[in-house]
Scaffold this motif. Structure first.
Motif, PDB file in Angstrom:
ATOM      1  N   GLU A 298       0.832  -1.203   0.000  1.00 34.19           N
ATOM      2  CA  GLU A 298       0.000   0.000   0.000  1.00 34.19           C
ATOM      3  C   GLU A 298       0.866   1.252   0.000  1.00 34.19           C
ATOM      4  OE1 GLU A 298      -2.946   2.777   0.024  1.00 34.19           O
ATOM      5  OE2 GLU A 298      -3.135   0.638  -0.399  1.00 34.19           O
ATOM      6  N   GLY A 299       1.986   1.210   0.726  1.00 38.71           N
ATOM      7  CA  GLY A 299       2.886   2.357   0.731  1.00 38.71           C
ATOM      8  C   GLY A 299       3.621   2.527  -0.578  1.00 38.71           C
ATOM      9  N   SER A 300       3.920   1.432  -1.262  1.00 40.30           N
ATOM     10  CA  SER A 300       4.669   1.501  -2.516  1.00 40.30           C
ATOM     11  C   SER A 300       3.784   1.838  -3.698  1.00 40.30           C
ATOM     12  CB  SER A 300       5.377   0.157  -2.777  1.00 40.30           C
ATOM     13  OG  SER A 300       6.275  -0.163  -1.739  1.00 40.30           O
ATOM     14  N   VAL A 301       2.551   1.319  -3.707  1.00 38.67           N
ATOM     15  CA  VAL A 301       1.606   1.569  -4.799  1.00 38.67           C
ATOM     16  C   VAL A 301       0.296   2.044  -4.172  1.00 38.67           C
ATOM     17  CG1 VAL A 301       0.557   0.628  -6.895  1.00 38.67           C
ATOM     18  CG2 VAL A 301       2.696  -0.335  -6.050  1.00 38.67           C
ATOM     19  N   PRO A 302       0.192   3.322  -3.841  1.00 38.48           N
ATOM     20  CA  PRO A 302      -1.000   3.832  -3.145  1.00 38.48           C
ATOM     21  C   PRO A 302      -2.275   3.561  -3.933  1.00 38.48           C
ATOM     22  CG  PRO A 302       0.762   5.462  -3.131  1.00 38.48           C
ATOM     23  CD  PRO A 302       1.201   4.366  -4.056  1.00 38.48           C
ATOM     24  N   GLY A 303      -3.316   3.210  -3.208  1.00 38.95           N
ATOM     25  CA  GLY A 303      -4.611   2.978  -3.823  1.00 38.95           C
ATOM     26  C   GLY A 303      -4.822   1.577  -4.345  1.00 38.95           C
ATOM     27  N   ILE A 304      -3.817   0.730  -4.236  1.00 34.61           N
ATOM     28  CA  ILE A 304      -3.939  -0.625  -4.754  1.00 34.61           C
ATOM     29  C   ILE A 304      -4.886  -1.439  -3.873  1.00 34.61           C
ATOM     30  CG2 ILE A 304      -2.039  -1.646  -3.427  1.00 34.61           C
ATOM     31  CD1 ILE A 304      -1.221  -3.092  -6.030  1.00 34.61           C
ATOM     32  N   SER A 305      -5.632  -2.336  -4.494  1.00 34.33           N
ATOM     33  CA  SER A 305      -6.594  -3.167  -3.764  1.00 34.33           C
ATOM     34  C   SER A 305      -6.442  -4.610  -4.232  1.00 34.33           C
ATOM     35  CB  SER A 305      -8.024  -2.675  -4.010  1.00 34.33           C
ATOM     36  OG  SER A 305      -8.960  -3.463  -3.303  1.00 34.33           O
ATOM     37  N   PRO A 306      -5.482  -5.335  -3.684  1.00 32.02           N
ATOM     38  CA  PRO A 306      -5.197  -6.685  -4.182  1.00 32.02           C
ATOM     39  C   PRO A 306      -6.228  -7.711  -3.720  1.00 32.02           C
ATOM     40  CG  PRO A 306      -3.803  -6.204  -2.302  1.00 32.02           C
ATOM     41  CD  PRO A 306      -4.566  -4.939  -2.598  1.00 32.02           C
ATOM     42  N   ASP A 307      -6.348  -8.774  -4.495  1.00 32.42           N
ATOM     43  CA  ASP A 307      -7.134  -9.936  -4.099  1.00 32.42           C
ATOM     44  C   ASP A 307      -6.213 -10.870  -3.320  1.00 32.42           C
ATOM     45  OD1 ASP A 307      -9.345  -8.967  -5.426  1.00 32.42           O
ATOM     46  OD2 ASP A 307      -8.898 -10.040  -7.284  1.00 32.42           O
ATOM     47  N   VAL A 308      -6.547 -11.152  -2.076  1.00 28.02           N
ATOM     48  CA  VAL A 308      -5.690 -11.956  -1.208  1.00 28.02           C
ATOM     49  C   VAL A 308      -6.008 -13.434  -1.374  1.00 28.02           C
ATOM     50  CG1 VAL A 308      -5.036 -12.446   1.187  1.00 28.02           C
ATOM     51  CG2 VAL A 308      -5.463 -10.089   0.452  1.00 28.02           C
ATOM     52  N   VAL A 309      -4.951 -14.211  -1.602  1.00 28.33           N
ATOM     53  CA  VAL A 309      -5.085 -15.657  -1.757  1.00 28.33           C
ATOM     54  C   VAL A 309      -4.122 -16.339  -0.792  1.00 28.33           C
ATOM     55  CG1 VAL A 309      -4.737 -17.607  -3.317  1.00 28.33           C
ATOM     56  CG2 VAL A 309      -5.778 -15.499  -4.172  1.00 28.33           C
ATOM     57  N   LEU A 310      -4.632 -17.238   0.030  1.00 28.48           N
ATOM     58  CA  LEU A 310      -3.785 -18.017   0.933  1.00 28.48           C
ATOM     59  C   LEU A 310      -3.549 -19.386   0.312  1.00 28.48           C
ATOM     60  CD1 LEU A 310      -5.081 -17.129   4.514  1.00 28.48           C
ATOM     61  CD2 LEU A 310      -3.132 -16.190   3.249  1.00 28.48           C
ATOM     62  N   ASN A 311      -2.295 -19.721   0.138  1.00 34.50           N
ATOM     63  CA  ASN A 311      -1.897 -20.947  -0.534  1.00 34.50           C
ATOM     64  C   ASN A 311      -1.385 -21.971   0.490  1.00 34.50           C
ATOM     65  OD1 ASN A 311      -1.332 -22.675  -2.691  1.00 34.50           O
ATOM     66  ND2 ASN A 311       0.708 -21.814  -3.006  1.00 34.50           N
ATOM     67  N   LYS A 312      -1.382 -23.218   0.099  1.00 30.90           N
ATOM     68  CA  LYS A 312      -0.882 -24.315   0.935  1.00 30.90           C
ATOM     69  C   LYS A 312      -1.676 -24.444   2.238  1.00 30.90           C
ATOM     70  CE  LYS A 312       3.791 -23.365  -0.778  1.00 30.90           C
ATOM     71  NZ  LYS A 312       5.196 -23.068  -0.418  1.00 30.90           N
ATOM     72  N   VAL A 313      -2.990 -24.361   2.111  1.00 30.58           N
ATOM     73  CA  VAL A 313      -3.867 -24.463   3.281  1.00 30.58           C
ATOM     74  C   VAL A 313      -3.919 -25.913   3.740  1.00 30.58           C
ATOM     75  CG1 VAL A 313      -6.221 -24.155   4.122  1.00 30.58           C
ATOM     76  CG2 VAL A 313      -5.233 -22.498   2.522  1.00 30.58           C
ATOM     77  N   ARG A 314      -3.635 -26.153   5.032  1.00 33.42           N
ATOM     78  CA  ARG A 314      -3.601 -27.512   5.584  1.00 33.42           C
ATOM     79  C   ARG A 314      -3.800 -27.464   7.083  1.00 33.42           C
ATOM     80  NH1 ARG A 314       1.040 -25.071   4.585  1.00 33.42           N
ATOM     81  NH2 ARG A 314       2.925 -25.502   5.805  1.00 33.42           N
ATOM     82  N   ALA A 315      -4.467 -28.491   7.588  1.00 33.21           N
ATOM     83  CA  ALA A 315      -4.751 -28.552   9.021  1.00 33.21           C
ATOM     84  C   ALA A 315      -3.481 -28.749   9.832  1.00 33.21           C
ATOM     85  CB  ALA A 315      -5.741 -29.678   9.303  1.00 33.21           C
ATOM     86  N   SER A 316      -2.486 -29.408   9.292  1.00 32.28           N
ATOM     87  CA  SER A 316      -1.259 -29.684  10.046  1.00 32.28           C
ATOM     88  C   SER A 316      -0.493 -28.425  10.410  1.00 32.28           C
ATOM     89  CB  SER A 316      -0.350 -30.613   9.233  1.00 32.28           C
ATOM     90  OG  SER A 316      -0.015 -30.024   7.990  1.00 32.28           O
ATOM     91  N   ALA A 317      -0.763 -27.311   9.700  1.00 31.14           N
ATOM     92  CA  ALA A 317      -0.029 -26.064   9.977  1.00 31.14           C
ATOM     93  C   ALA A 317      -0.815 -25.098  10.843  1.00 31.14           C
ATOM     94  CB  ALA A 317       0.348 -25.374   8.667  1.00 31.14           C
ATOM     95  N   VAL A 318      -2.174 -25.159  10.775  1.00 31.84           N
ATOM     96  CA  VAL A 318      -2.967 -24.173  11.520  1.00 31.84           C
ATOM     97  C   VAL A 318      -4.041 -24.795  12.404  1.00 31.84           C
ATOM     98  CG1 VAL A 318      -2.584 -22.347   9.826  1.00 31.84           C
ATOM     99  CG2 VAL A 318      -4.524 -23.904   9.528  1.00 31.84           C
ATOM    100  N   GLY A 319      -4.190 -26.099  12.376  1.00 29.33           N
ATOM    101  CA  GLY A 319      -5.173 -26.746  13.235  1.00 29.33           C
ATOM    102  C   GLY A 319      -6.405 -27.185  12.475  1.00 29.33           C
ATOM    103  N   ARG A 320      -7.379 -27.723  13.217  1.00 33.11           N
ATOM    104  CA  ARG A 320      -8.613 -28.220  12.608  1.00 33.11           C
ATOM    105  C   ARG A 320      -9.388 -27.085  11.960  1.00 33.11           C
ATOM    106  NH1 ARG A 320     -11.900 -31.674  16.875  1.00 33.11           N
ATOM    107  NH2 ARG A 320     -13.200 -31.890  14.995  1.00 33.11           N
ATOM    108  N   SER A 321     -10.149 -27.426  10.939  1.00 45.28           N
ATOM    109  CA  SER A 321     -10.919 -26.429  10.173  1.00 45.28           C
ATOM    110  C   SER A 321     -10.003 -25.271   9.765  1.00 45.28           C
ATOM    111  CB  SER A 321     -12.104 -25.906  10.995  1.00 45.28           C
ATOM    112  OG  SER A 321     -12.950 -26.946  11.400  1.00 45.28           O
TER     113      SER A 321
END
Length: 442
Positions: A340-363
């Protein structure tokens, strides 16, 4: 308003004398003996415009870009129609060497006024979906077409730029970018995939391309000289034929120390030209957003991260990819603030990759969403991409897309849904399912 001007080269007429006799706003403050002297004068803040009466062949897009950064526009005099066309392509106002002093003064005033107006406006990326409603119109008018009385400006391309970006730590930018390109090509769109990562280009390796030519570097060299046309761009872009469609790739630099070949101004011209040859340009961008402030004392020095920053500035849509784990999520949150500081006004689509229960828990999706809402910026999470190492390893080993090696995988479906409308995705899934069944029964 007084417009100080510096000149280099001798014109057929008394250029300086003619401008001075007008007693108008244009004032020649220095005659330079060579182009290097003119550049030094411009960088010192002496002038607002530079007139190149001879030696225009030495002008490049990078040079024009750096002078533009210090508020200087360039007007070149040449009698060659081909040279005027080349100059216009790199952002230089061109005029014949026999131009009248009055017309030249008006061109200088118009160019300075136009440059000042663009500086105030600035760029702004959009963030609309790809396959359903299309991208939002881009406001990245960083390189306007200069006025040329003899040649009409070429029509602007209608292709849209989608930049895939993410922080350090291998969150999977290239995996997402490559498969987005494949999914869009499968819908029948013409797609150009650009590997603009100046630190670790890897698109060629992921697709199994034996390419050492660095297509993007070739395109940037041609663009810097004003020689990149549609035919030249298509010639250096490698075609990749997949089962469901074909797209082209501008491969990245083969060594990290070649980053100077990806100048921001040249890359901007490449992307502008790419809009003319493709419906969608997918850019695999580098991670680093540092503005190289340690080099700011020398405005002519290349910027290591200029390619990344310019790609994001020109993008109609930005997809920000982060790893779905206790290290990757905080890293993405901090990187989004930096973005946001480098490209003011930008509105990115956020994508979380490598989603797995072993890293963050159940559900894991619920856990990640709750953590994101608690600590992250206002932007929500657009998509969760599941962790399927066997699937990605098989695709990497084959040098293929997920839609070829694992068309029924959850990961492939999640990436397809990210860029395509649900109805289109259902139709394509049925096609791929039929293809897979035919392969199994054949």
């Amino acid at each position: 308003m007084s417009i100080p001007v510096v000149t280099v080269g001798e014109s057929q007429e008394d250029l300086v004398g003619g401008l001075e006799r007008l007693h108008g706003p244009v004032t020649v403050v220095r005659r330079c003996g060579e182009l290097a002297e003119l550049l030094a004068a411009c960088q010192s803040g002496l002038a607002r415009a530079a007139i190149v009466a001879a030696g225009s062949q030495d002008l490049t897009a990078s040079l024009v870009d750096r002078l533009g950064a210090v508020g200087v526009v360039i007007i070149a005099l040449t009698d060659s129609p081909e040279e005027r066309l080349r100059l216009r392509g790199i952002g230089v106002t061109a005029a014949p060497s026999t131009v009248e002093s009055t017309d030249l003064a008006e061109s200088i005033a118009e160019a300075v006024s136009r440059h000042a107006g663009i500086g105030r406006a600035g760029p702004g990326p959009g963030a609309a979906p790809v396959c359903s409603t299309g991208f939002a119109d881009s406001a990245a008018a960083l390189h306007p077409e200069p006025v040329d009385a003899e040649t009409d400006p070429p029509p602007a391309g209608t292709g849209k730029v989608l930049a895939v970006w993410g922080p350090a730590g291998a969150p999977g930018r290239t995996l997402v970018a490559v498969n987005i390109a494949g999914e869009l090509a499968a819908t029948g769109k013409s797609v150009l995939l650009v590997d603009a990562d100046s630190y670790g280009a890897s698109v060629a390796g992921v697709l199994g391309l034996l390419d050492e030519a660095a297509g993007l570097a070739q395109a940037c060299r041609l663009a810097d000289q004003g020689l990149l046309n549609r035919e030249a761009l298509l010639r250096v872009a490698v075609p990749v034929a997949a089962t469901a469609g074909t797209f082209r790739v501008l491969t990245g630099i083969t060594r990290a120390d070649r980053w100077t070949e990806l100048r921001a101004a040249a890359l901007a011209l490449v992307l502008d030209r790419a809009r003319e040859v493709a419906d969608v340009i997918v850019v695999d961008a580098g991670f680093c957003l540092e503005a190289d402030e340690e080099l700011s004392f020398d405005t002519m020095a290349p910027r290591r991260n200029g390619a990344t920053l310019r790609s994001l500035e020109m993008a109609d849509t930005v997809i920000a990819v982060g790893s779905a784990d206790p290290v990757g999520v905080p890293r993405l949150i901090r990187a989004l603030a930096e973005l946001e500081g480098s490209v003011p006004g930008i509105s990115p689509d956020v994508v979380l990759n490598k989603v797995r229960a072993s890293a963050v828990g159940r559900s894991p999706e619920r856990q990640l969403r709750e953590a994101w809402e608690r600590f992250a910026p206002t932007a929500g999470i657009k998509a969760f991409l599941p962790w399927e190492p066997d699937t990605t390893d098989a695709a990497l080993l084959a040098g293929s897309l997920l839609l070829e090696t694992a068309p029924e995988s959850r990961l492939r479906s999640a990436i397809a849904e990210l860029v395509c409308a649900s109805a289109q995705q259902k139709r394509r899934s049925s096609v791929f399912a039929s293809t897979a069944r035919r392969r199994r029964t054949g």
